[in-house]
Write a protein that holds these residues in place. Sequence first.
Motif, PDB file in Angstrom:
ATOM      1  N   PRO A  30      67.526  71.522 107.809  1.00 51.03           N
ATOM      2  CA  PRO A  30      66.604  72.580 107.385  1.00 51.03           C
ATOM      3  C   PRO A  30      65.763  72.769 106.225  1.00 51.03           C
ATOM      4  CG  PRO A  30      68.810  72.882 106.840  1.00 51.03           C
ATOM      5  CD  PRO A  30      68.607  71.400 107.011  1.00 51.03           C
ATOM      6  N   LEU A  31      64.501  72.809 106.480  1.00 46.72           N
ATOM      7  CA  LEU A  31      63.814  72.997 105.289  1.00 46.72           C
ATOM      8  C   LEU A  31      63.065  74.455 105.505  1.00 46.72           C
ATOM      9  CD1 LEU A  31      61.706  69.646 105.500  1.00 46.72           C
ATOM     10  CD2 LEU A  31      63.405  70.441 103.771  1.00 46.72           C
ATOM     11  N   PRO A  32      63.519  75.344 104.594  1.00 46.75           N
ATOM     12  CA  PRO A  32      63.048  76.831 104.539  1.00 46.75           C
ATOM     13  C   PRO A  32      61.404  76.841 104.656  1.00 46.75           C
ATOM     14  CG  PRO A  32      64.357  76.675 102.679  1.00 46.75           C
ATOM     15  CD  PRO A  32      64.107  75.276 103.191  1.00 46.75           C
ATOM     16  N   THR A  33      61.002  77.263 105.609  1.00 47.87           N
ATOM     17  CA  THR A  33      59.405  77.230 106.010  1.00 47.87           C
ATOM     18  C   THR A  33      58.678  78.560 106.190  1.00 47.87           C
ATOM     19  OG1 THR A  33      59.835  75.195 106.776  1.00 47.87           O
ATOM     20  CG2 THR A  33      57.647  76.322 107.563  1.00 47.87           C
ATOM     21  N   LEU A  34      57.712  78.843 105.378  1.00 42.48           N
ATOM     22  CA  LEU A  34      56.897  80.100 105.462  1.00 42.48           C
ATOM     23  C   LEU A  34      55.718  79.851 106.347  1.00 42.48           C
ATOM     24  CD1 LEU A  34      56.532  82.954 104.282  1.00 42.48           C
ATOM     25  CD2 LEU A  34      55.480  82.023 102.309  1.00 42.48           C
ATOM     26  N   VAL A  35      55.280  80.833 107.396  1.00 48.98           N
ATOM     27  CA  VAL A  35      54.249  80.831 108.189  1.00 48.98           C
ATOM     28  C   VAL A  35      53.200  81.901 107.694  1.00 48.98           C
ATOM     29  CG1 VAL A  35      53.258  80.811 110.444  1.00 48.98           C
ATOM     30  CG2 VAL A  35      55.385  79.378 110.084  1.00 48.98           C
ATOM     31  N   LEU A  36      52.208  81.482 107.485  1.00 52.18           N
ATOM     32  CA  LEU A  36      51.160  82.676 107.280  1.00 52.18           C
ATOM     33  C   LEU A  36      50.077  82.601 108.277  1.00 52.18           C
ATOM     34  CD1 LEU A  36      50.157  82.290 103.447  1.00 52.18           C
ATOM     35  CD2 LEU A  36      52.068  83.583 104.189  1.00 52.18           C
ATOM     36  N   GLU A  37      49.976  83.612 109.186  1.00 54.84           N
ATOM     37  CA  GLU A  37      48.851  83.674 109.971  1.00 54.84           C
ATOM     38  C   GLU A  37      47.643  84.391 109.512  1.00 54.84           C
ATOM     39  OE1 GLU A  37      47.410  84.060 114.663  1.00 54.84           O
ATOM     40  OE2 GLU A  37      49.074  85.272 114.023  1.00 54.84           O
ATOM     41  N   LEU A  38      46.370  83.599 109.303  1.00 50.57           N
ATOM     42  CA  LEU A  38      45.258  84.312 108.986  1.00 50.57           C
ATOM     43  C   LEU A  38      44.225  84.716 110.057  1.00 50.57           C
ATOM     44  CD1 LEU A  38      44.289  82.267 105.743  1.00 50.57           C
ATOM     45  CD2 LEU A  38      45.564  84.435 105.870  1.00 50.57           C
ATOM     46  N   ASP A  39      44.594  84.377 111.287  1.00 55.81           N
ATOM     47  CA  ASP A  39      43.675  84.742 112.422  1.00 55.81           C
ATOM     48  C   ASP A  39      44.044  86.071 112.860  1.00 55.81           C
ATOM     49  OD1 ASP A  39      42.321  84.732 114.670  1.00 55.81           O
ATOM     50  OD2 ASP A  39      43.183  82.896 115.434  1.00 55.81           O
ATOM     51  N   HIS A  40      42.931  86.823 112.922  1.00 57.58           N
ATOM     52  CA  HIS A  40      42.998  88.340 113.413  1.00 57.58           C
ATOM     53  C   HIS A  40      43.395  88.342 114.780  1.00 57.58           C
ATOM     54  CE1 HIS A  40      38.932  87.120 113.510  1.00 57.58           C
ATOM     55  NE2 HIS A  40      38.775  87.762 114.799  1.00 57.58           N
ATOM     56  N   GLN A  41      43.280  87.128 115.483  1.00 53.72           N
ATOM     57  CA  GLN A  41      43.438  87.242 116.932  1.00 53.72           C
ATOM     58  C   GLN A  41      45.025  87.171 117.341  1.00 53.72           C
ATOM     59  OE1 GLN A  41      41.056  84.895 119.820  1.00 53.72           O
ATOM     60  NE2 GLN A  41      39.984  84.313 118.027  1.00 53.72           N
ATOM     61  N   MET A  42      45.753  86.865 116.216  1.00 52.71           N
ATOM     62  CA  MET A  42      47.195  87.115 116.041  1.00 52.71           C
ATOM     63  C   MET A  42      47.906  86.442 116.998  1.00 52.71           C
ATOM     64  SD  MET A  42      47.454  90.935 115.055  1.00 52.71           S
ATOM     65  CE  MET A  42      49.125  90.919 114.605  1.00 52.71           C
ATOM     66  N   ASN A  43      47.703  85.147 117.473  1.00 56.14           N
ATOM     67  CA  ASN A  43      48.282  84.464 118.597  1.00 56.14           C
ATOM     68  C   ASN A  43      49.896  83.725 117.950  1.00 56.14           C
ATOM     69  OD1 ASN A  43      46.406  84.782 120.554  1.00 56.14           O
ATOM     70  ND2 ASN A  43      45.313  82.865 119.835  1.00 56.14           N
ATOM     71  N   ALA A  44      49.683  83.402 116.722  1.00 55.63           N
ATOM     72  CA  ALA A  44      51.071  83.032 116.237  1.00 55.63           C
ATOM     73  C   ALA A  44      51.956  84.133 116.069  1.00 55.63           C
ATOM     74  CB  ALA A  44      50.594  82.187 114.724  1.00 55.63           C
ATOM     75  N   THR A  45      51.502  85.276 115.496  1.00 55.78           N
ATOM     76  CA  THR A  45      52.035  86.299 115.428  1.00 55.78           C
ATOM     77  C   THR A  45      52.839  86.801 116.506  1.00 55.78           C
ATOM     78  OG1 THR A  45      50.895  87.126 113.558  1.00 55.78           O
ATOM     79  CG2 THR A  45      52.059  88.920 114.371  1.00 55.78           C
ATOM     80  N   ARG A  46      51.891  86.812 117.682  1.00 58.98           N
ATOM     81  CA  ARG A  46      52.600  87.346 119.032  1.00 58.98           C
ATOM     82  C   ARG A  46      53.703  86.338 119.462  1.00 58.98           C
ATOM     83  NH1 ARG A  46      47.785  89.734 120.099  1.00 58.98           N
ATOM     84  NH2 ARG A  46      46.661  87.859 120.550  1.00 58.98           N
ATOM     85  N   SER A  47      53.465  85.004 119.470  1.00 61.18           N
ATOM     86  CA  SER A  47      54.184  84.066 119.869  1.00 61.18           C
ATOM     87  C   SER A  47      55.639  84.319 119.123  1.00 61.18           C
ATOM     88  CB  SER A  47      53.677  82.406 119.965  1.00 61.18           C
ATOM     89  OG  SER A  47      54.677  81.706 120.247  1.00 61.18           O
ATOM     90  N   LEU A  48      55.609  84.048 117.701  1.00 60.29           N
ATOM     91  CA  LEU A  48      56.689  84.209 117.084  1.00 60.29           C
ATOM     92  C   LEU A  48      57.563  85.253 117.188  1.00 60.29           C
ATOM     93  CD1 LEU A  48      55.385  82.166 114.086  1.00 60.29           C
ATOM     94  CD2 LEU A  48      57.216  81.213 115.595  1.00 60.29           C
ATOM     95  N   ARG A  49      56.771  86.467 117.285  1.00 61.17           N
ATOM     96  CA  ARG A  49      57.447  87.766 117.337  1.00 61.17           C
ATOM     97  C   ARG A  49      58.320  87.861 118.629  1.00 61.17           C
ATOM     98  NH1 ARG A  49      53.241  92.028 116.203  1.00 61.17           N
ATOM     99  NH2 ARG A  49      53.818  92.728 114.112  1.00 61.17           N
ATOM    100  N   ARG A  50      57.465  87.204 119.721  1.00 60.47           N
ATOM    101  CA  ARG A  50      58.249  87.441 121.152  1.00 60.47           C
ATOM    102  C   ARG A  50      59.450  86.558 120.952  1.00 60.47           C
ATOM    103  NH1 ARG A  50      54.153  85.224 124.112  1.00 60.47           N
ATOM    104  NH2 ARG A  50      52.871  87.237 123.799  1.00 60.47           N
ATOM    105  N   GLY A  51      59.543  85.148 120.558  1.00 59.69           N
ATOM    106  CA  GLY A  51      60.591  84.269 120.560  1.00 59.69           C
ATOM    107  C   GLY A  51      61.619  84.828 119.629  1.00 59.69           C
TER     108      GLY A  51
END
Length: 286
Positions: A30-51
Amino acid sequence: MVVLAVANQKGGVGKTFVVCQLGFYLAARPLPTLVLELDHQMNATRSLRRGGRAVLAGFTTLDVLEGRAGALPEGELVLVPANPGLAALERQPRRHNDYVNALQAFLTGVGPRFAACLIDTHPSPDVRYAAALAVADYLLSPVQLNQEAIDGIAALLQHERYGYHKLRQLLNPKLELIGILPNLVEPTPFQRANLRQLVLHHPGLLIPARRAGVSGYAYIPTRTAVAEAQAAGVPLWQLRQAVPPALAGQVAPEAMPLRSAARDAWREIQPSFAAIAARMGLGAAP
Ligand SMILES: Nc1ncnc2c1ncn2[C@@H]1O[C@H](COP(=O)(O)OP(=O)(O)O)[C@@H](O)[C@H]1O
Ligand SMILES: [Mg+2]
């Protein structure tokens, strides 16, 4: 903390897939990982939120760029979600330097807590793109093996304002190009020919990777399970079979067996992610 910007001036090439699944992969090591989404289409945000596998910050990357980020929550995989308002930043040219400085200050502040920060970008070169590349240590560019994408590699490198060489010279001399990652690769003669062309013309851009002891290059095949794992927001290797309609409500989704096609796909992809992590100085995978 090492910072990776995943960028390409084209949409639909797998930037968001790489950020999410590489995030799962690193966090599981395990390596503590931070994801920043800069895309206003928010695909990463939607996906990670759903899961539900990433812990969400209580503020967005718009807050980060505008200098009002709060404290991050605990967690092995933490997401700072995107915000539709990110699209408006381009229209504030007088504040562009402030955005880059605020992002840099935020990363400096959270750096001691994380091993890696992965930045998902949107496809047009603008202030957000420049900000991501200004603060990143590494750049990774997923591409598709078609002629247009191969021609686009020249823009990735040579674009007069946002090309890798220019940004490195003007904004960020430490930025290192890990390389290009062919994605959605199909075993067709057309794609094979395009891959050969890449190896010939841009040999240093492909990422060396070993599969079952054989050397080759990092690439990602087209696999339905990839799109399904992304839609579900879960690690590819943890994708489960869907509950059959006849059992709906009686069987918990977590009780369903793992999808063997997804695990097979992960076995094909994992060496490429291991090679990318190694290039980021995150050591060999176990
Ligand atoms: N290797 C792959 N096999 C199958 N589907 C893929 C693969 N890579 C990406 N996809 C799917 O293709 C679409 C575009 O990918 P995405 O990561 O959103 O691209 P980008 O962020 O560059 O726009 C998504 O639906 C994603 O799940
Ligand atoms: Mg995307």
